[in-house]
Design an enzyme around this catalytic site. Structure first.
Site, mmCIF file in Angstrom:
data_model
loop_
_atom_site.group_PDB
_atom_site.id
_atom_site.type_symbol
_atom_site.label_atom_id
_atom_site.label_comp_id
_atom_site.label_asym_id
_atom_site.label_seq_id
_atom_site.Cartn_x
_atom_site.Cartn_y
_atom_site.Cartn_z
ATOM 1 N N PRO A 1 -15.928 -30.462 -32.255
ATOM 2 C CA PRO A 1 -15.353 -31.464 -32.963
ATOM 3 C C PRO A 1 -13.896 -31.059 -33.755
ATOM 4 O O PRO A 1 -13.350 -31.821 -34.143
ATOM 5 C CB PRO A 1 -16.421 -31.885 -33.997
ATOM 6 C CG PRO A 1 -17.413 -30.774 -34.109
ATOM 7 C CD PRO A 1 -17.257 -30.119 -32.811
ATOM 8 N N GLU B 1 -25.867 -25.960 -35.541
ATOM 9 C CA GLU B 1 -24.626 -25.728 -36.477
ATOM 10 C C GLU B 1 -23.285 -25.377 -35.907
ATOM 11 O O GLU B 1 -22.096 -25.487 -36.404
ATOM 12 C CB GLU B 1 -24.795 -25.246 -37.998
ATOM 13 C CG GLU B 1 -25.704 -26.119 -38.798
ATOM 14 C CD GLU B 1 -25.529 -27.261 -38.761
ATOM 15 O OE1 GLU B 1 -24.113 -27.516 -39.138
ATOM 16 O OE2 GLU B 1 -26.362 -28.166 -38.834
HETATM 17 C C1 SAM Z 1 -24.134 -30.516 -34.280
HETATM 18 S S1 SAM Z 1 -22.570 -29.891 -33.465
HETATM 19 C C2 SAM Z 1 -21.740 -28.700 -34.853
HETATM 20 C C3 SAM Z 1 -20.832 -29.312 -35.594
HETATM 21 C C4 SAM Z 1 -20.218 -28.241 -36.526
HETATM 22 N N1 SAM Z 1 -21.286 -28.044 -37.575
HETATM 23 C C5 SAM Z 1 -18.991 -28.630 -37.262
HETATM 24 O O1 SAM Z 1 -19.355 -29.289 -38.090
HETATM 25 O O2 SAM Z 1 -18.058 -28.456 -36.689
HETATM 26 C C6 SAM Z 1 -23.139 -29.054 -32.237
HETATM 27 C C7 SAM Z 1 -22.132 -28.705 -31.000
HETATM 28 O O3 SAM Z 1 -21.808 -29.965 -30.505
HETATM 29 C C8 SAM Z 1 -20.731 -29.990 -29.839
HETATM 30 N N2 SAM Z 1 -19.751 -31.186 -30.326
HETATM 31 C C9 SAM Z 1 -20.030 -31.751 -31.494
HETATM 32 N N3 SAM Z 1 -19.356 -32.729 -31.540
HETATM 33 C C10 SAM Z 1 -18.294 -32.551 -30.516
HETATM 34 C C11 SAM Z 1 -16.871 -32.996 -30.364
HETATM 35 N N4 SAM Z 1 -16.592 -34.408 -31.042
HETATM 36 N N5 SAM Z 1 -16.353 -32.731 -29.266
HETATM 37 C C12 SAM Z 1 -16.876 -31.502 -28.537
HETATM 38 N N6 SAM Z 1 -17.984 -31.103 -28.829
HETATM 39 C C13 SAM Z 1 -18.664 -31.653 -29.841
HETATM 40 C C14 SAM Z 1 -20.194 -28.520 -30.385
HETATM 41 O O4 SAM Z 1 -20.115 -27.665 -29.257
HETATM 42 C C15 SAM Z 1 -20.759 -27.997 -31.514
HETATM 43 O O5 SAM Z 1 -20.797 -26.604 -31.445
#
Ligand code: SAM
Length: 229
Positions: A88, A115
């Protein structure tokens, strides 16, 4: 094009990409999809791929070593090409990225979970961080599928002869024109008469005008700085 996906959920990626034009392109060999599970490269007792974050806090973090070993394994089988981490925090995916990357022979997409991923993996091994939008989803798999679909459909031969990406939204910097199909009358609404005229030049002009009008109405930001704004 050969696509490598590093994911804890290979079946999720394979399944999602098994439908429609992308599924056909994979079946025919036009696209090669390889999924690699870092769990298979975790050299510890319980095949652990995650651990608690230094400094405390909620959740787990994907560990550096299994991810690096997965990349090394990919290099023994094929080329990694550009390594993209779905995040993200990345650059927001645009049509321009997809058009450009359709020309690549290899690409490796890394899907985070929990995370996220140890920052040192990102710093040392990732060429590009890409986001699919300003929201957080639970893992990179769906984001990787979005990237793969959007890139693959720009590749020669992936879309069938009766489909074209040329008139899609964003391809010429504008949104696409409205489409109509049978029946000619639905409720109170007919089909714009020009579309029934058989006059190709008039149809093209009408569609161009519609595309511009719709873009002005729905996404004026796309026209900023152009002569059409
Ligand atoms: C729960 S998310 C972790 C978010 C992280 N703690 C942050 O706030 O940046 C887990 C994974 O989902 C993927 N992910 C979540 N949102 C995304 C987005 N908007 N675009 C691309 N990948 C995403 C990424 O690979 C990330 O490492």
């Amino acid at each position: 094009m050969e696509l490598n996906v590093i994911t804890l959920f290979p079946e999720m990626v394979k399944q999602t990409l098994s439908y429609g034009v992308i599924g056909k392109a994979i079946e025919s060999g036009l696209l090669k999809l390889n999924c690699f599970n870092p769990r298979e490269f975790a050299e510890n007792k319980h095949n652990r791929v995650d651990d608690k974050p230094f400094g405390g806090g909620a959740g787990m973090v994907m560990m550096y070593d299994p991810l690096v070993r997965t990349l090394e394994h990919i290099s023994t089988k094929t080329e990694t090409g550009m390594v993209v981490f779905l995040s993200p925090q990345g650059e927001k995916l645009q049509q321009a990225h997809c058009n450009e990357w359709a020309g690549l022979s290899h690409m490796t997409l890394v899907c985070g979970r929990y995370e996220g991923v140890d920052q040192r993996f990102i710093d040392q091994h990732v060429d590009k961080e890409i986001s699919i939008g300003d929201y957080v989803i639970s893992g990179g798999e769906m984001a990787a599928c979005v990237v793969i679909d959007a890139v693959a459909r720009q590749q020669q031969g992936v879309l069938g002869s009766d489909e074209s990406a040329e008139t899609d939204s964003f391809m010429n910097g504008k949104l696409g024109y409205p489409q109509y199909t049978r029946s000619e009358i639905l409720g109170q609404s007919g089909v714009p008469s020009v579309l029934l005229s058989g006059h190709h030049e008039a149809i093209k002009q009408w569609r161009d005008a519609q595309s511009l009008a719709i873009t002005k109405r729905k996404r004026p930001d796309l026209l900023e700085g152009t002569s059409e704004s």
